[in-house]
Design a protein around this motif. Sequence first.
Motif, PDB file in Angstrom:
ATOM      1  N   LEU A  27       0.920  -0.457  -1.701  1.00 17.69           N
ATOM      2  CA  LEU A  27       0.178   0.701  -2.182  1.00 17.69           C
ATOM      3  C   LEU A  27       1.099   1.639  -2.954  1.00 17.69           C
ATOM      4  O   LEU A  27       2.297   1.738  -2.668  1.00 17.69           O
ATOM      5  N   ASP A  31      -1.524   6.423  -3.081  1.00 17.78           N
ATOM      6  CA  ASP A  31      -2.444   5.777  -2.145  1.00 17.78           C
ATOM      7  C   ASP A  31      -1.949   5.898  -0.703  1.00 17.78           C
ATOM      8  O   ASP A  31      -2.741   6.069   0.222  1.00 17.78           O
ATOM      9  N   SER A  34      -2.896   9.117   0.538  1.00 17.83           N
ATOM     10  CA  SER A  34      -4.331   9.139   0.881  1.00 17.83           C
ATOM     11  C   SER A  34      -4.568   8.543   2.264  1.00 17.83           C
ATOM     12  O   SER A  34      -5.404   9.033   3.031  1.00 17.83           O
ATOM     13  N   GLN A 120     -12.646   4.182   8.707  1.00 16.20           N
ATOM     14  CA  GLN A 120     -11.649   4.513   7.692  1.00 16.20           C
ATOM     15  C   GLN A 120     -10.934   3.264   7.192  1.00 16.20           C
ATOM     16  O   GLN A 120     -10.710   3.102   5.990  1.00 16.20           O
ATOM     17  N   GLU A 122     -12.068   0.169   7.317  1.00 17.00           N
ATOM     18  CA  GLU A 122     -13.032  -0.670   6.570  1.00 17.00           C
ATOM     19  C   GLU A 122     -13.153  -0.182   5.131  1.00 17.00           C
ATOM     20  O   GLU A 122     -13.164  -0.990   4.188  1.00 17.00           O
ATOM     21  N   ARG A 123     -13.226   1.124   4.952  1.00 14.18           N
ATOM     22  CA  ARG A 123     -13.310   1.676   3.597  1.00 14.18           C
ATOM     23  C   ARG A 123     -12.027   1.370   2.813  1.00 14.18           C
ATOM     24  O   ARG A 123     -12.078   1.004   1.633  1.00 14.18           O
ATOM     25  N   LEU A 124     -10.879   1.486   3.480  1.00 16.09           N
ATOM     26  CA  LEU A 124      -9.602   1.203   2.831  1.00 16.09           C
ATOM     27  C   LEU A 124      -9.523  -0.262   2.395  1.00 16.09           C
ATOM     28  O   LEU A 124      -9.063  -0.571   1.295  1.00 16.09           O
ATOM     29  N   ARG A 126     -11.990  -2.262   1.641  1.00 21.16           N
ATOM     30  CA  ARG A 126     -12.886  -2.496   0.494  1.00 21.16           C
ATOM     31  C   ARG A 126     -12.248  -2.004  -0.797  1.00 21.16           C
ATOM     32  O   ARG A 126     -12.373  -2.632  -1.851  1.00 21.16           O
ATOM     33  N   GLU A 127     -11.552  -0.875  -0.713  1.00 19.38           N
ATOM     34  CA  GLU A 127     -10.978  -0.271  -1.913  1.00 19.38           C
ATOM     35  C   GLU A 127      -9.640  -0.888  -2.300  1.00 19.38           C
ATOM     36  O   GLU A 127      -9.258  -0.856  -3.468  1.00 19.38           O
ATOM     37  N   ARG A 128      -8.917  -1.438  -1.299  1.00 21.22           N
ATOM     38  CA  ARG A 128      -7.587  -1.976  -1.554  1.00 21.22           C
ATOM     39  C   ARG A 128      -7.486  -3.395  -0.981  1.00 21.22           C
ATOM     40  O   ARG A 128      -7.013  -3.602   0.130  1.00 21.22           O
ATOM     41  N   PRO A 129      -7.956  -4.423  -1.736  1.00 18.50           N
ATOM     42  CA  PRO A 129      -7.929  -5.809  -1.241  1.00 18.50           C
ATOM     43  C   PRO A 129      -6.529  -6.276  -0.838  1.00 18.50           C
ATOM     44  O   PRO A 129      -6.394  -7.133   0.037  1.00 18.50           O
TER      45      PRO A 129
END
Length: 234
Positions: A27, A31, A34, A120, A122-124, A126-129
Amino acid sequence: MNSTHTSHESHDHRLACVNLVPLFADLSAEDRRSVADIAMTRHYERGEQVHRPGDRPALQIVHRGRVKVHRIGDSGAEQLLRILFPGDFHGETSLLTGRPVDSWAEVLEPAEVCVLDADQVERLLRERPEVAMRMLSSVSARLADAEQQLSSITGASVARRLGEHLLELAEKAESATFRLPSTKKDLASYLGTTPETLSRRLGALQDAGLIRLGAGNLVEIRDPTGLRTATAEA
Protein backbone atom coordinates in the motif's frame (compact mmCIF):
# COMPACT_ATOMS: atom_id res chain seq x y z
CA MET A 1 -3.48 17.84 27.32
CA ASN A 2 -4.29 19.33 23.94
CA SER A 3 -6.90 17.08 22.25
CA THR A 4 -5.49 17.69 18.78
CA HIS A 5 -2.03 16.66 19.98
CA THR A 6 -3.49 13.54 21.58
CA SER A 7 -5.35 12.68 18.38
CA HIS A 8 -2.16 13.02 16.34
CA GLU A 9 -0.24 10.85 18.79
CA SER A 10 -2.98 8.21 18.62
CA HIS A 11 -2.94 8.20 14.83
CA ASP A 12 0.86 8.01 14.72
CA HIS A 13 0.69 5.07 17.11
CA ARG A 14 -1.80 3.21 14.91
CA LEU A 15 0.19 4.06 11.78
CA ALA A 16 3.33 2.59 13.39
CA CYS A 17 1.31 -0.57 14.05
CA VAL A 18 0.07 -0.77 10.44
CA ASN A 19 3.59 -0.15 9.09
CA LEU A 20 4.86 -3.20 10.98
CA VAL A 21 2.72 -5.61 9.00
CA PRO A 22 3.91 -7.16 5.71
CA LEU A 23 0.22 -7.51 4.80
CA PHE A 24 0.09 -3.76 4.05
CA ALA A 25 3.57 -3.43 2.51
CA ASP A 26 2.23 -2.90 -1.03
CA LEU A 27 0.00 0.00 0.00
CA SER A 28 1.05 3.58 -0.55
CA ALA A 29 1.88 5.74 2.47
CA GLU A 30 -1.47 7.50 2.01
CA ASP A 31 -3.36 4.19 1.95
CA ARG A 32 -1.55 2.98 5.08
CA ARG A 33 -2.61 6.17 6.83
CA SER A 34 -6.19 5.42 5.76
CA VAL A 35 -5.93 1.96 7.31
CA ALA A 36 -4.55 3.52 10.50
CA ASP A 37 -7.57 5.85 10.59
CA ILE A 38 -9.96 2.91 11.00
CA ALA A 39 -7.83 0.87 13.41
CA MET A 40 -8.44 0.78 17.15
CA THR A 41 -5.64 0.33 19.68
CA ARG A 42 -6.38 -1.83 22.70
CA HIS A 43 -4.14 -2.37 25.73
CA TYR A 44 -3.97 -5.67 27.58
CA GLU A 45 -2.27 -6.86 30.73
CA ARG A 46 -0.67 -10.26 31.14
CA GLY A 47 -3.27 -13.03 31.30
CA GLU A 48 -6.05 -11.03 29.61
CA GLN A 49 -7.89 -12.48 26.63
CA VAL A 50 -7.66 -10.72 23.27
CA HIS A 51 -10.35 -12.99 21.88
CA ARG A 52 -12.13 -16.22 22.70
CA PRO A 53 -14.19 -18.80 20.78
CA GLY A 54 -17.42 -17.35 19.42
CA ASP A 55 -16.16 -13.78 19.12
CA ARG A 56 -16.91 -11.80 15.99
CA PRO A 57 -14.13 -11.95 13.37
CA ALA A 58 -11.59 -9.11 13.40
CA LEU A 59 -8.04 -8.58 12.21
CA GLN A 60 -5.75 -8.20 15.22
CA ILE A 61 -2.21 -6.83 14.81
CA VAL A 62 0.25 -7.10 17.68
CA HIS A 63 2.09 -3.81 18.14
CA ARG A 64 3.86 -4.54 21.42
CA GLY A 65 4.13 -7.61 23.62
CA ARG A 66 3.45 -11.29 22.91
CA VAL A 67 0.14 -13.12 22.47
CA LYS A 68 -0.44 -16.87 22.74
CA VAL A 69 -3.05 -18.38 20.41
CA HIS A 70 -4.38 -21.76 21.47
CA ARG A 71 -7.35 -24.11 21.40
CA ILE A 72 -8.87 -26.36 24.04
CA GLY A 73 -9.43 -29.94 22.88
CA ASP A 74 -12.37 -32.17 23.73
CA SER A 75 -10.27 -33.74 26.47
CA GLY A 76 -9.69 -30.33 28.04
CA ALA A 77 -6.03 -30.26 27.03
CA GLU A 78 -4.63 -27.00 25.68
CA GLN A 79 -2.99 -27.03 22.23
CA LEU A 80 -0.67 -24.13 21.47
CA LEU A 81 -1.11 -22.91 17.89
CA ARG A 82 1.39 -20.05 17.73
CA ILE A 83 2.99 -17.16 19.57
CA LEU A 84 2.37 -13.74 18.03
CA PHE A 85 5.16 -11.13 18.18
CA PRO A 86 5.09 -7.43 17.20
CA GLY A 87 4.12 -7.20 13.54
CA ASP A 88 2.28 -10.54 13.57
CA PHE A 89 -1.45 -10.62 12.96
CA HIS A 90 -4.28 -13.05 13.54
CA GLY A 91 -7.93 -13.44 12.61
CA GLU A 92 -7.66 -13.50 8.83
CA THR A 93 -9.02 -17.05 8.57
CA SER A 94 -12.24 -16.15 10.36
CA LEU A 95 -12.53 -13.01 8.26
CA LEU A 96 -12.20 -14.91 4.99
CA THR A 97 -14.55 -17.73 6.00
CA GLY A 98 -17.06 -15.60 7.89
CA ARG A 99 -16.99 -18.10 10.76
CA PRO A 100 -16.78 -17.08 14.41
CA VAL A 101 -13.39 -17.20 16.11
CA ASP A 102 -12.54 -20.77 17.21
CA SER A 103 -9.44 -20.13 19.34
CA TRP A 104 -8.27 -18.31 22.44
CA ALA A 105 -5.69 -15.51 22.38
CA GLU A 106 -4.04 -14.80 25.73
CA VAL A 107 -1.55 -12.03 26.47
CA LEU A 108 1.82 -13.30 27.77
CA GLU A 109 3.12 -9.84 28.71
CA PRO A 110 1.62 -6.31 28.62
CA ALA A 111 0.59 -5.80 25.01
CA GLU A 112 -0.90 -3.36 22.56
CA VAL A 113 -3.06 -4.73 19.76
CA CYS A 114 -4.44 -2.81 16.79
CA VAL A 115 -7.85 -4.09 15.70
CA LEU A 116 -9.77 -3.72 12.45
CA ASP A 117 -13.31 -5.10 12.53
CA ALA A 118 -14.73 -7.37 9.84
CA ASP A 119 -16.70 -4.70 7.95
CA GLN A 120 -13.65 -2.44 7.71
CA VAL A 121 -11.41 -5.24 6.48
CA GLU A 122 -14.02 -6.40 3.94
CA ARG A 123 -14.20 -2.89 2.51
CA LEU A 124 -10.39 -2.69 2.42
CA LEU A 125 -10.14 -6.01 0.56
CA ARG A 126 -12.65 -4.86 -2.06
CA GLU A 127 -10.77 -1.62 -2.61
CA ARG A 128 -7.25 -3.07 -2.42
CA PRO A 129 -7.03 -6.54 -4.10
CA GLU A 130 -3.28 -6.67 -3.34
CA VAL A 131 -4.07 -6.83 0.36
CA ALA A 132 -6.51 -9.68 -0.29
CA MET A 133 -3.79 -11.58 -2.17
CA ARG A 134 -1.32 -11.11 0.69
CA MET A 135 -3.94 -12.26 3.17
CA LEU A 136 -4.63 -15.41 1.12
CA SER A 137 -0.89 -16.01 0.95
CA SER A 138 -0.70 -15.73 4.74
CA VAL A 139 -3.54 -18.22 5.19
CA SER A 140 -1.85 -20.63 2.78
CA ALA A 141 1.47 -20.32 4.61
CA ARG A 142 -0.15 -21.00 7.97
CA LEU A 143 -1.98 -24.01 6.53
CA ALA A 144 1.33 -25.34 5.21
CA ASP A 145 2.93 -24.76 8.61
CA ALA A 146 0.06 -26.61 10.32
CA GLU A 147 0.41 -29.55 7.92
CA GLN A 148 4.17 -29.65 8.48
CA GLN A 149 3.64 -29.53 12.25
CA LEU A 150 1.13 -32.38 12.07
CA SER A 151 3.49 -34.41 9.91
CA SER A 152 6.32 -33.72 12.32
CA ILE A 153 4.29 -34.75 15.37
CA THR A 154 3.19 -38.01 13.76
CA GLY A 155 6.44 -38.88 11.99
CA ALA A 156 9.43 -37.36 13.78
CA SER A 157 10.91 -38.00 17.20
CA VAL A 158 10.53 -35.50 20.05
CA ALA A 159 14.30 -34.89 19.94
CA ARG A 160 14.14 -33.97 16.27
CA ARG A 161 11.10 -31.71 16.68
CA LEU A 162 12.75 -29.96 19.61
CA GLY A 163 16.07 -29.46 17.84
CA GLU A 164 14.42 -28.05 14.73
CA HIS A 165 12.27 -25.71 16.83
CA LEU A 166 15.26 -24.37 18.79
CA LEU A 167 17.11 -23.67 15.55
CA GLU A 168 14.04 -21.86 14.19
CA LEU A 169 13.81 -19.72 17.34
CA ALA A 170 17.49 -18.80 17.07
CA GLU A 171 16.99 -17.83 13.44
CA LYS A 172 13.99 -15.69 14.36
CA ALA A 173 15.92 -14.02 17.18
CA GLU A 174 18.98 -13.61 14.90
CA SER A 175 21.05 -14.77 17.84
CA ALA A 176 22.32 -18.04 19.29
CA THR A 177 21.06 -16.87 22.69
CA PHE A 178 17.34 -16.29 23.17
CA ARG A 179 14.48 -16.88 25.58
CA LEU A 180 11.77 -19.42 24.92
CA PRO A 181 8.74 -17.29 23.99
CA SER A 182 6.36 -19.55 25.92
CA THR A 183 6.35 -21.70 29.03
CA LYS A 184 7.81 -25.18 28.80
CA LYS A 185 4.29 -26.52 29.25
CA ASP A 186 3.14 -24.58 26.18
CA LEU A 187 6.22 -25.65 24.23
CA ALA A 188 5.55 -29.28 25.10
CA SER A 189 1.96 -28.85 23.86
CA TYR A 190 3.20 -27.29 20.62
CA LEU A 191 5.66 -30.13 20.03
CA GLY A 192 3.10 -32.80 20.85
CA THR A 193 4.82 -34.18 23.93
CA THR A 194 4.70 -33.91 27.73
CA PRO A 195 6.53 -31.35 29.91
CA GLU A 196 8.46 -34.18 31.55
CA THR A 197 9.71 -35.54 28.22
CA LEU A 198 10.57 -32.04 27.05
CA SER A 199 12.64 -31.41 30.18
CA ARG A 200 14.52 -34.67 29.68
CA ARG A 201 15.25 -33.85 26.04
CA LEU A 202 16.48 -30.36 26.90
CA GLY A 203 18.67 -31.84 29.61
CA ALA A 204 20.11 -34.38 27.17
CA LEU A 205 20.96 -31.63 24.66
CA GLN A 206 22.68 -29.66 27.43
CA ASP A 207 24.60 -32.72 28.65
CA ALA A 208 25.79 -33.27 25.08
CA GLY A 209 27.17 -29.70 25.01
CA LEU A 210 24.83 -28.64 22.20
CA ILE A 211 22.88 -26.06 24.21
CA ARG A 212 23.09 -24.25 27.53
CA LEU A 213 20.01 -23.59 29.64
CA GLY A 214 19.79 -20.47 31.82
CA ALA A 215 17.35 -18.83 34.18
CA GLY A 216 14.13 -17.38 32.83
CA ASN A 217 13.82 -19.83 29.91
CA LEU A 218 17.13 -18.63 28.48
CA VAL A 219 18.64 -20.91 25.84
CA GLU A 220 22.05 -20.66 24.19
CA ILE A 221 22.81 -22.84 21.19
CA ARG A 222 26.50 -23.61 21.71
CA ASP A 223 26.97 -25.91 18.73
CA PRO A 224 24.50 -25.12 15.91
CA THR A 225 26.12 -27.57 13.51
CA GLY A 226 26.10 -30.35 16.09
CA LEU A 227 22.48 -29.61 16.99
CA ARG A 228 21.49 -29.65 13.32
CA THR A 229 23.29 -32.96 12.81
CA ALA A 230 21.75 -34.49 15.94
CA THR A 231 18.33 -33.24 14.84
CA ALA A 232 18.70 -34.82 11.39
CA GLU A 233 19.73 -38.16 12.90
CA ALA A 234 17.07 -38.25 15.65
